[in-house]
Design a protein around this motif. Structure first.
Motif: not given
Length: 499
Positions: A22-36, A57-71
Motif C-alpha cells: 500500500x505504501x512504502x515508509x522508507x526509500x532507497x538510501x534511508x537508514x533504518x533502525x531494527x524493528x522500524x 541502509x536500505x539498498x533496494x526495494x522490491x515492488x511498487x505501491x499496488x504490487x501484490x507479493x506472495x509470502x
C-alpha cells in the motif's frame, strides 16, 4: 566488509499467503533502525505495517505501491554496516543500544555466536506485532556521492526463508549499482530489475529512471517491456498484411473487455478481485459451493425492545453505565438463543464427515468500511452481557473504519450477526460466513401497521432472517432458534430468564 541482508515478506499468520504493498515508509538510501516499520501492506484480512528486523541502509526495494507479493518474496535489502562517512547509531546496528540489539536474540544471551543475521544486529522479530518496541530512528539518507560502487548482484529465491540471505560486499557498496558496461554506471540497485531487463532484452542504458536521482525502477522496465511487445506485435501484423494493402500503423489502444456473449464491450472496466474484495469473493463462493443453505424469516414487533433500550439508556446514577445499542441487544439475544440451540454454533468437517459443535460463541458482526465488508469477531460473547458486547462492538468497529484490525480479530467466528437494516432495506437472504453454520440477518426497524392485542396499531416492526447449513440441523431447529429470537425482540422479559 558490509553485509547485505535480504528481508522477505514474512508470514503474517492466519493462513495468509500474499499481501499488497500500500505504501512504502522508507526509500532507497534511508537508514533504518531494527524493528522500524518499512512498508504498509494490505492483506485479505487487514492493513498492517511490517517492521524490518535489521538495521542499516536500505539498498533496494522490491515492488511498487499496488504490487501484490506472495509470502517469502523479497521486500527490501539492507546493508548492515556503516558506509564510509556515515555516522549515528542507526547506521551501525551492531552497536545499537536499543533493546533489540541487547536482548531477544540467542547471541545476546550467551547461547552461541548466532547466525549472520543475529550477529549483525537483526532482532529476528519479523512478524507484525512482535517487534521489540524500540523507538523508530529519524529517517536518514546516505548521499550517493559517497557511494561509488554497486552491491554485487545476488540470486533472489522465492522460497520462504526465516533468515535473510547474506551477501558480503565492501562497506561503500551499498546504494548505486553499476551496470556491466564500460561507458558508465546504470542507476539500478535491484537485482530483480536487472534480471527482468536481461530476460526481455531491455538495454538499461536507454531507460530514464523515474525513481530518486534517476533510479531505474521495476515500473520503468515493465513499461519498456510493454512498449517493446506492442512494437513487435505491430511489426508482425504489418508483415502479415496482404501485398498491396496499405494498413494503417497500429497504435496501442485501451484494453477492450469481452462481454459474456463474446461481443467486445467497449469501455468496460476490469477490476482485480484482490485484497479484502478478493477474500470476500473467495469466501462467499466457497460458502455457496460447499454449504447446502436454507433461509427462514419472520416479522417481529420490536416496539417493546426499543422501549426497553430507551429506558436503559435513560437511566441515571452510578450504575447507569454507557449507552447500549440495538445491535448489542440483538447480539446478546443471539448468544442466549445459541445456548438453547447449540446445533447452530457449529461447523462441518467435510473430510471426516462430522459436525463439530463448538464450546464457545465467538460472535462475528458484519461491518461495511471503505475497504469493503469485514466481519470483526467478539471473542467469548457467551460470557458477556449486553453492555460488554456493545463496548467491544464499538471498539472493533472503530478499528475497522481506520483499517487497523488485525487478522486475529477477523477470524475464528462461530456465528455471524448481519445488520443490513442500516442500509435502509427490510430483508435479505444472508450468505453464510464459511465455515460457520448460520447467520442471522436483521432488517431496518420502522413503523408499520400491526395487529396488537386484537387491534390495528402502528408498531416498530423488523424482519429477521436466518440462513443455516442444512447439514447441521433441520428446519425445526432453525425455526425454533428464529422464533426464540423473535420472542425476545417482542417480549424482552423472555431474555431475563437466561440472564
Amino acid at each position: 566488509m558490509a553485509q547485505v541482508l535480504e528481508f522477505k515478506l514474512p508470514d503474517l499468520g492466519e493462513g495468509l499467503t500474499e499481501a499488497e504493498i500500500v505504501r512504502w515508509l522508507v526509500e532507497v538510501g534511508d537508514v533504518v533502525a531494527i524493528d522500524q516499520p518499512v512498508v504498509e501492506v494490505e492483506t485479505a484480512k487487514a492493513m498492517v505495517e511490517v517492521p524490518c528486523p535489521y538495521g542499516g541502509v536500505v539498498t533496494a526495494r522490491f515492488g511498487e505501491e499496488g504490487t501484490e507479493l506472495p509470502v517469502g518474496a523479497p521486500l527490501l535489502t539492507v546493508a548492515v554496516g556503516a558506509p564510509e562517512g556515515a555516522s549515528g547509531p542507526a547506521a551501525s546496528p551492531a552497536s545499537s543500544s536499543s533493546p533489540s540489539s541487547s536482548s531477544g536474540s540467542p547471541s545476546s544471551s550467551g547461547k552461541g555466536s548466532g547466525s549472520g543475521a543475529e550477529s549483525s544486529g537483526g532482532s529476528g522479530n519479523v512478524l507484525v506485532g512482535y517487534g521489540t518496541g524500540a523507538p523508530a530512528a529519524r529517517r536518514r539518507r546516505i548521499r550517493p556521492d559517497r557511494l561509488d560502487r554497486a552491491v554485487a548482484e545476488a540470486p533472489v529465491s522465492g522460497a520462504p526463508v526465516v533468515e535473510a540471505q547474506v551477501v558480503e560486499a565492501p562497506v561503500a557498496e551499498v546504494l548505486v549499482a553499476e551496470a556491466p558496461v564500460s561507458d558508465g554506471p546504470v542507476p539500478v540497485v535491484s537485482p530483480l530489475v536487472r534480471r527482468l531487463a536481461r530476460q526481455h532484452g531491455i538495454d538499461l542504458r536507454r531507460l530514464a529512471g523515474s525513481g530518486p536521482d534517476g533510479l531505474i525502477l521495476r515500473a520503468d522496465v515493465d513499461r519498456a517491456i510493454r512498449t517493446a511487445e506492442e512494437t513487435a506485435a505491430a511489426t508482425a501484423r504489418a508483415a502479415q498484411a496482404p501485398a498491396g494493402s496499405h494498413a494503417k500503423p497500429s497504435t496501442p489502444s485501451a484494453p477492450v473487455a469481452a462481454a459474456p456473449n463474446g461481443v467486445a464491450a467497449a469501455g468496460a472496466e476490469r477490476i482485480l478481485l484482490r485484497g479484502v474484495r478478493g477474500a470476500v469473493a473467495d469466501k462467499l463462493s466457497r460458502s455457496r459451493t460447499e454449504i447446502p443453505d436454507a433461509t427462514c424469516w419472520v416479522d417481529a414487533d420490536a416496539t417493546e425492545l426499543m422501549a426497553v433500550r430507551a429506558a436503559m439508556n435513560a437511566a441515571t446514577g452510578p450504575s447507569a453505565g454507557p449507552k447500549v445499542s440495538v445491535l448489542a441487544l440483538l447480539a446478546r439475544i443471539c448468544t442466549a438463543a445459541l445456548a438453547r440451540f447449540p446445533e447452530l454454533n457449529a461447523t462441518v468437517d467435510t473430510e471426516a464427515r462430522e459436525i463439530v459443535r463448538l464450546p464457545g460463541v465467538h460472535l462475528g458482526f458484519a461491518a461495511q468500511t471503505e475497504r469493503g465488508l469485514v466481519v470483526p469477531v467478539v471473542r467469548d460473547a457467551h460470557t458477556r452481557n449486553a453492555e460488554s458486547i456493545g463496548a467491544e462492538i464499538a471498539r472493533l468497529t472503530e478499528l475497522a473504519r481506520t483499517g487497523k484490525l488485525s487478522p486475529a480479530q477477523l477470524t475464528g467466528g462461530t456465528f455471524t450477526l448481519n445488520n443490513y437494516g442500516v442500509f435502509g432495506v427490510d430483508g435479505s437472504t444472508p450468505i453464510i460466513n464459511h465455515p460457520e453454520a448460520a447467520m442471522l440477518g436483521v432488517g431496518r426497524i420502522m413503523p408499520k401497521p400491526w395487529v396488537h392485542q386484537g387491534e390495528l396499531a402502528v408498531r416498530q416492526v423488523v424482519q429477521l432472517s436466518l440462513t443455516f447449513d442444512h447439514r447441521v440441523c433441520d428446519g425445526g431447529t432453525a425455526g425454533g432458534f428464529l422464533r426464540y429470537v423473535a420472542d425476545c425482540v417482542e417480549q424482552p422479559a423472555v431474555l431475563l430468564r437466561t440472564l
